[in-house]
Design an enzyme around this catalytic site. Structure first.
Site, PDB file in Angstrom:
ATOM      1  N   HIS A   1      23.298  -5.516 -32.912  1.00  0.00           N
ATOM      2  CA  HIS A   1      23.405  -5.275 -34.352  1.00  0.00           C
ATOM      3  C   HIS A   1      24.722  -4.563 -34.641  1.00  0.00           C
ATOM      4  O   HIS A   1      25.186  -3.753 -33.829  1.00  0.00           O
ATOM      5  CB  HIS A   1      22.216  -4.425 -34.822  1.00  0.00           C
ATOM      6  CG  HIS A   1      22.139  -4.330 -36.312  1.00  0.00           C
ATOM      7  ND1 HIS A   1      22.925  -3.466 -37.031  1.00  0.00           N
ATOM      8  CD2 HIS A   1      21.396  -5.015 -37.211  1.00  0.00           C
ATOM      9  CE1 HIS A   1      22.660  -3.625 -38.324  1.00  0.00           C
ATOM     10  NE2 HIS A   1      21.731  -4.558 -38.457  1.00  0.00           N
TER      11      HIS A   1
ATOM     12  N   GLU B   1      25.233 -11.787 -39.553  1.00  0.00           N
ATOM     13  CA  GLU B   1      25.157 -10.666 -40.485  1.00  0.00           C
ATOM     14  C   GLU B   1      26.563 -10.176 -40.800  1.00  0.00           C
ATOM     15  O   GLU B   1      27.130  -9.375 -40.033  1.00  0.00           O
ATOM     16  CB  GLU B   1      24.350  -9.517 -39.864  1.00  0.00           C
ATOM     17  CG  GLU B   1      22.925  -9.880 -39.551  1.00  0.00           C
ATOM     18  CD  GLU B   1      22.019  -8.654 -39.580  1.00  0.00           C
ATOM     19  OE1 GLU B   1      21.029  -8.681 -40.305  1.00  0.00           O
ATOM     20  OE2 GLU B   1      22.331  -7.661 -38.895  1.00  0.00           O
TER      21      GLU B   1
ATOM     22  N   GLY C   1      23.339  -3.658 -46.149  1.00  0.00           N
ATOM     23  CA  GLY C   1      22.989  -2.432 -46.862  1.00  0.00           C
ATOM     24  C   GLY C   1      23.875  -2.137 -48.064  1.00  0.00           C
ATOM     25  O   GLY C   1      23.828  -1.042 -48.619  1.00  0.00           O
TER      26      GLY C   1
ATOM     27  N   SER D   1      21.696  -7.776 -47.041  1.00  0.00           N
ATOM     28  CA  SER D   1      21.221  -7.679 -48.427  1.00  0.00           C
ATOM     29  C   SER D   1      20.399  -8.881 -48.878  1.00  0.00           C
ATOM     30  O   SER D   1      20.483  -9.301 -50.034  1.00  0.00           O
ATOM     31  CB  SER D   1      22.390  -7.418 -49.385  1.00  0.00           C
ATOM     32  OG  SER D   1      23.010  -6.180 -49.068  1.00  0.00           O
TER      33      SER D   1
ATOM     34  N   ASN E   1      13.905  -5.665 -40.065  1.00  0.00           N
ATOM     35  CA  ASN E   1      14.542  -4.641 -39.234  1.00  0.00           C
ATOM     36  C   ASN E   1      14.436  -3.313 -39.978  1.00  0.00           C
ATOM     37  O   ASN E   1      15.173  -3.075 -40.926  1.00  0.00           O
ATOM     38  CB  ASN E   1      16.015  -5.038 -39.011  1.00  0.00           C
ATOM     39  CG  ASN E   1      16.823  -3.950 -38.330  1.00  0.00           C
ATOM     40  OD1 ASN E   1      16.264  -3.000 -37.791  1.00  0.00           O
ATOM     41  ND2 ASN E   1      18.145  -4.102 -38.353  1.00  0.00           N
ATOM     42  N   TRP E   2      13.515  -2.471 -39.523  1.00  0.00           N
ATOM     43  CA  TRP E   2      13.281  -1.208 -40.236  1.00  0.00           C
ATOM     44  C   TRP E   2      14.367  -0.180 -39.975  1.00  0.00           C
ATOM     45  O   TRP E   2      14.409   0.856 -40.630  1.00  0.00           O
ATOM     46  CB  TRP E   2      11.933  -0.616 -39.822  1.00  0.00           C
ATOM     47  CG  TRP E   2      10.734  -1.371 -40.302  1.00  0.00           C
ATOM     48  CD1 TRP E   2      10.704  -2.616 -40.890  1.00  0.00           C
ATOM     49  CD2 TRP E   2       9.363  -0.938 -40.230  1.00  0.00           C
ATOM     50  NE1 TRP E   2       9.411  -2.976 -41.181  1.00  0.00           N
ATOM     51  CE2 TRP E   2       8.563  -1.962 -40.785  1.00  0.00           C
ATOM     52  CE3 TRP E   2       8.740   0.200 -39.744  1.00  0.00           C
ATOM     53  CZ2 TRP E   2       7.177  -1.866 -40.874  1.00  0.00           C
ATOM     54  CZ3 TRP E   2       7.361   0.305 -39.824  1.00  0.00           C
ATOM     55  CH2 TRP E   2       6.582  -0.720 -40.387  1.00  0.00           C
ATOM     56  N   LYS E   3      15.197  -0.414 -38.962  1.00  0.00           N
ATOM     57  CA  LYS E   3      16.213   0.578 -38.557  1.00  0.00           C
ATOM     58  C   LYS E   3      15.527   1.925 -38.290  1.00  0.00           C
ATOM     59  O   LYS E   3      14.383   1.948 -37.845  1.00  0.00           O
ATOM     60  CB  LYS E   3      17.319   0.669 -39.612  1.00  0.00           C
ATOM     61  CG  LYS E   3      17.844  -0.721 -39.984  1.00  0.00           C
ATOM     62  CD  LYS E   3      19.095  -0.717 -40.774  1.00  0.00           C
ATOM     63  CE  LYS E   3      19.512  -2.156 -41.048  1.00  0.00           C
ATOM     64  NZ  LYS E   3      20.785  -2.256 -41.734  1.00  0.00           N
TER      65      LYS E   3
ATOM     66  N   GLY F   1      16.801  -5.967 -43.692  1.00  0.00           N
ATOM     67  CA  GLY F   1      16.771  -4.521 -43.477  1.00  0.00           C
ATOM     68  C   GLY F   1      16.028  -3.837 -44.614  1.00  0.00           C
ATOM     69  O   GLY F   1      14.797  -3.775 -44.638  1.00  0.00           O
ATOM     70  N   GLY F   2      16.778  -3.335 -45.587  1.00  0.00           N
ATOM     71  CA  GLY F   2      16.213  -2.536 -46.677  1.00  0.00           C
ATOM     72  C   GLY F   2      14.984  -3.156 -47.327  1.00  0.00           C
ATOM     73  O   GLY F   2      13.966  -2.461 -47.527  1.00  0.00           O
TER      74      GLY F   2
ATOM     75  N   GLU G   1      25.440  -2.124 -36.385  1.00  0.00           N
ATOM     76  CA  GLU G   1      25.359  -0.657 -36.321  1.00  0.00           C
ATOM     77  C   GLU G   1      25.407  -0.176 -34.875  1.00  0.00           C
ATOM     78  O   GLU G   1      25.977   0.881 -34.592  1.00  0.00           O
ATOM     79  CB  GLU G   1      24.071  -0.177 -37.037  1.00  0.00           C
ATOM     80  CG  GLU G   1      24.207  -0.330 -38.545  1.00  0.00           C
ATOM     81  CD  GLU G   1      22.908  -0.618 -39.279  1.00  0.00           C
ATOM     82  OE1 GLU G   1      21.822  -0.381 -38.720  1.00  0.00           O
ATOM     83  OE2 GLU G   1      22.982  -1.115 -40.427  1.00  0.00           O
TER      84      GLU G   1
HETATM   85  P1  PGA Z   1      20.068  -5.118 -45.160  1.00  0.00           P
HETATM   86  O1  PGA Z   1      20.211  -5.017 -43.552  1.00  0.00           O
HETATM   87  O2  PGA Z   1      19.056  -6.176 -45.449  1.00  0.00           O
HETATM   88  O3  PGA Z   1      19.594  -3.734 -45.575  1.00  0.00           O
HETATM   89  O4  PGA Z   1      21.403  -5.442 -45.694  1.00  0.00           O
HETATM   90  C1  PGA Z   1      20.169  -6.170 -42.756  1.00  0.00           C
HETATM   91  C2  PGA Z   1      20.350  -5.786 -41.309  1.00  0.00           C
HETATM   92  O5  PGA Z   1      21.158  -4.887 -41.025  1.00  0.00           O
HETATM   93  O6  PGA Z   1      19.690  -6.356 -40.416  1.00  0.00           O
END
Ligand code: PGA
Length: 248
Positions: free
Chosen positions: A92, A164, A170, A210, A6-8, A231-232, A94
């Protein structure tokens, strides 16, 4: 196993091309793990032109549930399908916290994705406050039950869930493998109550929060962890590929 990145809101279309190319060149021999790359909408057209490997899916990070119309700034399922998108991240945390998405709204998107033969990756997870108040299972139960409401039996095979924990996204703070397994097993139990045990076994439940090359193997080794939503660590092709390799 399914490993999804997930590149956001990261990477321009130009930057995205080189990351996707780097990922693709490293996974050509891998067939036993499904891989999803979910860049921003602006990278979907170029991603679709680059990806031809069957087990590598192009994914979106959101969509609107209506098929078309006056919804300024939104994207529909058929627009995603037209770009060979196979899956879409929905609900998600966010989107829930910054954009006010409710369980009911997310459910409409899940149903619309399935009707359009897109695989929804439905995200659920508790905040730190909810965990500290021992409300994790209550929150997960509500999000799962409302999120999957109305899914027809025959479409369940297409559903992917992602656990999640919001406090792990993050932050560099990962759930321990035991914590993840406990919630994943609970999600599977919920799915077996809502649908059937047989159907629940088929739903892939990803862990996200993470996940990194150095902790992926222990999380993925848990019996009810069927993959990861990253994500990251998915922004760097080498670290994303390392996580994919730990799923082999
Ligand atoms: P993260 O994000 O790996 O940067 O913690 C995961 C996500 O929000 O899908």
């Amino acid at each position: 196993m399914l490993i999804a990145g997930n590149w956001k809101m990261n990477k321009t279309a130009t930057e995205g091309v080189s990351v996707i190319k780097n990922i693709l060149s490293s996974v050509q021999q891998i067939t036993s793990v499904d891989i999803a790359i979910c860049p921003p909408f602006t990278s979907l057209a170029s991603g679709s032109a680059l990806i031809s490997q069957e087990n590598v899916w192009l994914g979106a990070q959101n969509m609107h549930h209506e098929p078309l119309g006056a919804y300024t700034g939104e994207i529909s399922a058929s627009m995603l399908k037209d770009l060979s998108v196979s899956c879409v991240i929905l609900g998600h945390s966010e989107r829930r916290s910054y954009f006010g998405e409710t369980d009911e709204f997310i459910n409409k998107k899940v149903l619309s994705a399935l009707q359009n033969h897109l695989i929804p990756i439905l995200c659920v997870g508790e905040t730190l406050e909810e965990r500290e108040q021992n409300r994790t299972m209550e929150v997960i139960s509500r999000q799962v039950r409302k999120g999957v409401a109305g899914i027809p039996e025959q479409a369940i095979d297409q559903l992917v869930l992602a656990y999640e924990p919001v406090w792990a996204i993050g932050t560099g703070r990962t759930a321990t493998p035991e914590m993840a397994q406990e919630v994943h097993a609970y999600i599977r139990k919920l799915l077996s109550e809502i649908f059937s045990q047989q159907k629940a076994e088929k739903v892939r439940i990803l862990y996200g929060g993470s996940m990194k090359p150095d902790n992926a193997a222990s999380l993925l080794a848990q019996p009810d962890v069927d993959g990861g939503l990253i994500g990251g660590a998915s922004l760097d092709a080498a670290s994303f590929v390392n996580i994919i390799k730990s799923a082999l």
